[in-house]
Every structure is written in C-alpha cells, then in structure tokens.
Design a protein around this motif. Structure first.
Motif, short mmCIF file in Angstrom:
data_model
loop_
_atom_site.label_atom_id
_atom_site.label_comp_id
_atom_site.label_asym_id
_atom_site.label_seq_id
_atom_site.Cartn_x
_atom_site.Cartn_y
_atom_site.Cartn_z
N ALA A 1 41.66 40.25 41.43
CA ALA A 1 41.92 39.55 42.48
C ALA A 1 40.85 40.77 43.56
N PHE A 2 40.52 39.55 43.84
CA PHE A 2 39.91 39.25 45.07
C PHE A 2 39.90 40.72 45.94
N ALA A 3 39.03 41.46 46.32
CA ALA A 3 38.67 42.62 47.23
C ALA A 3 37.65 42.41 48.13
N LEU A 4 37.58 42.86 48.80
CA LEU A 4 36.91 43.35 50.34
C LEU A 4 37.08 44.62 50.88
N TRP A 5 36.29 45.20 51.92
CA TRP A 5 36.47 46.26 52.81
C TRP A 5 36.17 47.26 51.99
N PHE A 6 34.95 47.72 51.69
CA PHE A 6 34.31 49.28 50.47
C PHE A 6 34.03 49.74 51.96
N THR A 7 35.05 51.71 51.45
CA THR A 7 34.67 52.33 52.76
C THR A 7 34.13 53.38 51.79
N GLY A 8 33.60 52.78 50.34
CA GLY A 8 32.18 54.02 49.58
C GLY A 8 32.53 54.17 48.84
N GLY A 9 31.92 53.94 47.34
CA GLY A 9 31.49 53.81 46.05
C GLY A 9 30.51 53.52 45.92
N ILE A 10 29.87 53.26 44.76
CA ILE A 10 28.90 52.30 44.37
C ILE A 10 28.88 50.52 43.44
N PHE A 11 28.67 50.36 42.83
CA PHE A 11 29.12 49.87 41.03
C PHE A 11 28.20 50.01 40.88
N VAL A 12 28.11 50.33 39.47
CA VAL A 12 27.08 50.44 37.81
C VAL A 12 27.09 49.61 37.29
N VAL B 1 26.36 38.99 40.58
CA VAL B 1 26.62 39.64 39.93
C VAL B 1 27.30 38.32 38.24
N LEU B 2 27.38 37.31 38.98
CA LEU B 2 26.73 36.64 37.94
C LEU B 2 25.99 36.28 37.45
N ALA B 3 25.03 36.18 38.10
CA ALA B 3 23.00 35.93 37.60
C ALA B 3 23.31 37.19 36.98
N GLN B 4 23.41 38.63 37.20
CA GLN B 4 22.87 39.05 36.80
C GLN B 4 24.35 38.96 35.10
N ILE B 5 24.80 38.69 34.89
CA ILE B 5 25.32 37.77 33.75
C ILE B 5 24.69 37.41 32.89
N ASP B 6 24.29 36.39 33.41
CA ASP B 6 23.34 35.40 32.56
C ASP B 6 22.33 36.47 32.03
N GLU B 7 21.75 36.79 33.24
CA GLU B 7 20.01 37.42 31.97
C GLU B 7 20.74 39.16 31.51
N GLY B 8 21.95 39.31 31.60
CA GLY B 8 22.00 40.08 30.08
C GLY B 8 22.12 41.48 31.07
N THR B 9 21.89 41.51 32.07
CA THR B 9 21.82 43.10 32.51
C THR B 9 23.05 43.78 32.89
N VAL B 10 24.44 42.64 33.55
CA VAL B 10 25.71 42.94 34.12
C VAL B 10 26.46 42.44 32.56
N THR B 11 27.36 43.65 32.39
CA THR B 11 28.21 43.12 31.36
C THR B 11 30.12 43.77 32.34
N LEU B 12 30.90 42.80 31.86
CA LEU B 12 32.00 42.99 32.50
C LEU B 12 33.27 44.00 31.68
N PRO B 13 33.89 44.67 32.02
CA PRO B 13 33.60 45.43 33.71
C PRO B 13 32.74 45.84 34.11
N PHE B 14 32.52 45.93 35.46
CA PHE B 14 31.53 46.83 36.10
C PHE B 14 32.36 47.11 36.36
N TRP B 15 32.07 48.94 37.31
CA TRP B 15 32.50 49.79 37.72
C TRP B 15 32.08 50.22 39.07
N MET B 16 33.21 50.64 39.37
CA MET B 16 32.98 51.26 41.22
C MET B 16 33.41 52.50 40.79
N ILE B 17 31.86 53.77 41.39
CA ILE B 17 32.16 55.16 41.20
C ILE B 17 32.55 55.32 42.68
N TYR B 18 32.89 56.24 42.39
CA TYR B 18 33.39 57.24 44.02
C TYR B 18 33.84 58.85 44.02
#
Length: 518
Positions: free
Chosen positions: A300-311, A332-349
C-alpha cells in the motif's frame, strides 16, 4: 456498442459515469446549470479512488483560497513549471487548460455554501524545475465536514481505507480529505431536484447513432436498460487499475492487489469509449508510489518517512528515499527493468521507534507487529550482519552501505542520491534534512513493493474533455475526465492534487461545453 437507437427507459440531458471527484463535480455543474443529470456509480458506495485520499486536495495555481492567504504566485510561473516537468509528451494547449482552469473552477464552487476549501501547503514535486513553488501554496483541500451535517451519506461514501481493509467502523465525527470532498459535493447536488444519483449501476456500453453518442446501457440490479442522454455522456469512472487483464494488455506494471483504487475500477468506461471509436494514450502509465507490504499480501502507498534507507538485493542504496512518491516509484520501476532492483526491496532502520518502520503515513493502519514477522515481511537482528542474513543480502555490502550513509548524515549532505535536496524531501522534517542515522540496535528491515494510486492512461481528449478519434475529430456527445482520460501530466506527477484536480476540472469543462453545444 449499439448503433441503432434502442427503446429508451429514461432520458436526461446528461449522464455522468462515476462518482469520484470528476463524477460529482460534473454532476454538480450540470445540476446547477439547470440540466437534468443522472450520475451512475458501479459500486455500492460513492467516491471512487477520491474517497481514499487522505487530503483530497487539488493543485490549482492562483486559486481564491491561496490568494486570500496573500500568495504572490502567477499563472505564468505555474505554467512555466508545469511545461518544464511534463515536456511535450502531451499537447501544450491541454496542459495550459489545466493550469489556467483550476482557479476559475474553485471560484465558481466557492459561491456555494456547501463547498468550502482551505490551504494545505504541499511543495511541487520537482522543486528544482523553473517556476516550482516550494512553499506548497498551489495546493488546497476540502474543509472537513461534520458527519452530523450530512448523516445520510455516512455509510454511502467509500472509505477510509481502514474500513475496507481492516473492517473498522466508519468514522462518525467528520468527513475528512477525499471523503469530505465527496460529502460536500453530494450535499450540494442534493439541493437540485434535477439531479439523480444511482449506486450499483455500472456502465455496460454506450449507444451511438451515426457517430454521435446519444445514451448509455446501464445495468441496475441485474437489469440492463438504455438511458438516453440528450446532450452527452461524461465518463469519469476512474482507471482500470483493478483489472489485471487490462493491466497486462496495456503493459501497466504491478498488480491489482497493490493499487489504491477500489476493486470496481475495471476499465468499463475505457472499453466503452474505445468501442465508440475513441483514441487512447498513456495506457501503460499510472500514478506510482512505493508500497509498504502488509500481512494481507498487499503493498500500500506509503509516505512520510522519518528515517530508514532503502536497499536492493545487493544490500546497496539505490534511490532518494524522501523523493516524491511517483518519482520514487518510477525509479524503482526503471531499476527493475535494468535488473538492479528486485521485489521486495527493503527499508533498513534502527530501533528508534521500537521496531515499527519510520513510516508516518502508511495509508492503511499497521497490522499487529507479530503478523508482519510471521509473514516474513519484517525482520529484526542485533547486528546488521545478522539482519543481512535474514533478508538475503550480502552482509559486507549492507554494513558498508549503512556506514557510508551515516557519514552523510553527519555532514547533512547526500552526495549519492541528494536526499533532502528538494523542498518536498524536507516537507515532513520541518524543513530540515530528512536524513537520520541508522545506528541504534537492534536493527530492522521491512519489505516494500510497488503500489499505485490508479492508472492514468485513457481516452484522448480535447481541451473541453471532448473525446477524440485517432484522426483528431471529436466524437460528438462523449467526454472524459480524470483517470478515464489520458492525463495532461503525461508520464510525470507534477504536484499533489493533480489527479483529483484534473478530474474535477475536465468534468466541469465537459458540462460547460455541453451547455455551449446546446
């Protein structure tokens, strides 16, 4: 698509299909201008995707609400901005119609005591583009409405999302956000006896007579009837995000389960318009966002991140985590197309919030924490190395990524992805840098996927919402607005309130054009 005139069961001047922002605005305009109008809604609730919006806002530069607040904006600056970010993907005159049209529409609406708006500052999403408004004062929202002022609509307006996804009770204090917009329009429509609204009545087809749309086939309680539209039909029934087959047909990434649109957004109006000869555009596009994945399997659509990083799967950062949601989703979509991101990606916090992801606007309330862990969506470990093993990324990469990021936090500058480099990035951190160190163990990871706020491709239109054929001629009697039309914004999301704002404006202009034709 019937080409011969059927036996009419009813007739109105105008038929409006859909009851989201465009549907109610078009219906209101028709009723106020003295036309007999029928609004049909496929589901058992009014409001469509609009009713799920937390703000229900519109992007209308130089509108009366912001002008009363003393804003020094100009339409020329707003048009410079819009054209700079949209480019030539859509017609310049269509872009200009949108940018110039919102303020007069809001002035028109505000003369009705039922329709009240207030400022909700929301920075433009491309803050470095020429003409960008960084203080957010092109965006306004409907004022909240006490449920007691319109109790008859309490259980007839869709949402909030928690009602549909968690089974919570419908709020009985205020209509807010998108629900307030729908409630205000419905109360305004109710004052006109020449307006009829009908639930559980999906559009089945359009009736075309010698190239002119003269009515619609509508199914109510399992019975199909032909309803005449003396002046025309306005299609404002949202996108086709809830239809996996259509998503596949037109190449829209993602899945229906992860959209924020209601399940009844199946593209019936798109199909009917195409059958009537309409040209289409942007059919592979949507309003994108990162999606926090919940135990029910939906992101589900999420926003307002007060910390964390995506890897990504390599344990490396790959994006500005605080970027406007559509920009982030497209990356995210562009990098999925390039193969540099797969789902899921992760928020590290880290453990600053006791293990709950630093997401202040998940749009769907969190399930119990244990449910996420049981589903393998959230992980916790005492060290980053242990956390890396749990989510299947290289430990040395993840620890190096976090160490590098923490160094950037200390300097306040992100040379890798420019996090905090735009006004929107800082909108949820009091104007300060949104970067927060990941340093307090235990450490956590939360799974993210891709969500959308609806598809944005549809029937190609002229400046009055008039639907066009491939040769550029108008299909007389047929109009489209919102996510049923091809979005003026093309392949970008210029600012908060563009989807709802586009829907309201072009439905209003469609009815105005019908009046002129009449």
């Amino acid at each position: 698509m019937p080409e011969s005139t059927p036996e009419w069961s009813e007739e109105y001047d105008v038929i409006v299909v859909g009851s989201g922002a465009g549907g109610v605005c078009g219906t209101y305009t028709a009723a106020r201008e003295g036309l007999s109008v029928l609004m049909v809604e496929a589901s058992d609730k009014f409001g469509g995707t609009t009713s799920y919006s937390g703000g229900g806002g519109v992007w209308y530069p130089c509108n009366p609400v912001v002008q009363r607040a003393g804003v020094d904006d100009t339409i020329e600056d707003a048009l410079t901005y819009y054209r700079a970010v949209v480019g030539d993907r859509t017609p310049a005159d269509l872009q200009e119609t949108y940018v110039r049209g919102g303020a007069p529409l809001l002035a028109y609406l505000e003369t009705d005591e039922h329709l009240k708006f207030q400022t909700l500052p929301w920075p433009d999403y491309f803050g470095k583009a020429p003409g960008a408004r960084l203080d957010g004062m092109r965006h306004v929202m409907p004022s909240p409405l006490r449920v007691s002022k319109a109790p008859e609509f309490k259980d007839l307006i869709r949402g909030p999302l928690d009602v549909d996804r968690h089974g919570t009770d419908t709020p009985d204090d205020y209509f807010i956000g998108g629900r307030a917009l729908i409630a205000r329009f419905l109360t305004a429509i109710a004052q006109y006896p020449n307006a009829t609204t009908r639930l559980r009545s999906p559009l089945v087809d359009l009736v075309v007579d010698r190239g002119v749309v003269v009515g619609a086939i509508v199914e109510t309680d399992g019975r199909r009837t032909a309803i005449r539209a003396r002046l025309g039909v306005v299609l404002a029934s949202g996108g086709f995000e809830g239809n996996d087959a259509m998503r596949g047909e037109f190449g829209v990434p993602g899945a229906a389960r992860d959209t924020m649109g209601p399940p009844t957004n199946q593209g019936l109006a798109h199909r009917a318009g195409i059958a009537a000869g309409a040209d289409t555009d942007l059919m592979d596009q949507a309003w994108w966002s990162p999606g926090l994945t919940h135990p029910d399997g939906r992101s589900a659509f999420a926003l307002w991140f007060t910390g964390g990083i995506f890897v990504n799967q390599d344990g490396e950062r790959f994006v500005n985590e605080s970027a406007a949601y559509d920009r982030l989703g497209r990356e995210v979509l562009a990098q999925i197309d390039e193969g540099t991101v797969t789902l899921p990606f992760w928020m590290i916090y880290d453990d600053a919030d006791d293990g709950v992801p630093p997401v202040k606007a998940p749009n769907v309330s969190f399930f119990p924490t244990q449910d996420y862990h049981d589903a393998g969506l959230w992980h916790t470990a005492d060290t980053l190395e242990e956390l890396a093993a749990k989510i299947g990324v290289p430990a040395e990469k993840l620890t190096a990524t976090v160490a590098r990021y923490n160094e950037h936090v200390a300097t306040g500058v992100d040379p890798d992805f420019d996090r905090g480099g735009e006004a929107y990035d800082r909108a949820f951190s009091g104007g300060q840098s949104p970067m927060v160190a990941v340093e307090r163990g235990p450490f956590h990871a939360a799974a993210f996927g891709l969500s959308d706020l609806g598809t944005k491709g549809g029937l190609r239109t002229g400046n009055a919402g008039n639907v066009l054929r491939a040769d550029g001629t108008t299909i007389t009697g047929l109009y489209a607005a919102g996510n049923t039309m091809a979005a003026p914004s093309g392949t970008v999301y210029p600012g908060g309130g563009n989807p709802i704002g586009t829907s309201m404006l072009f439905a209003h202009l469609a009815v105005r054009d019908l009046l002129a034709q009449d």
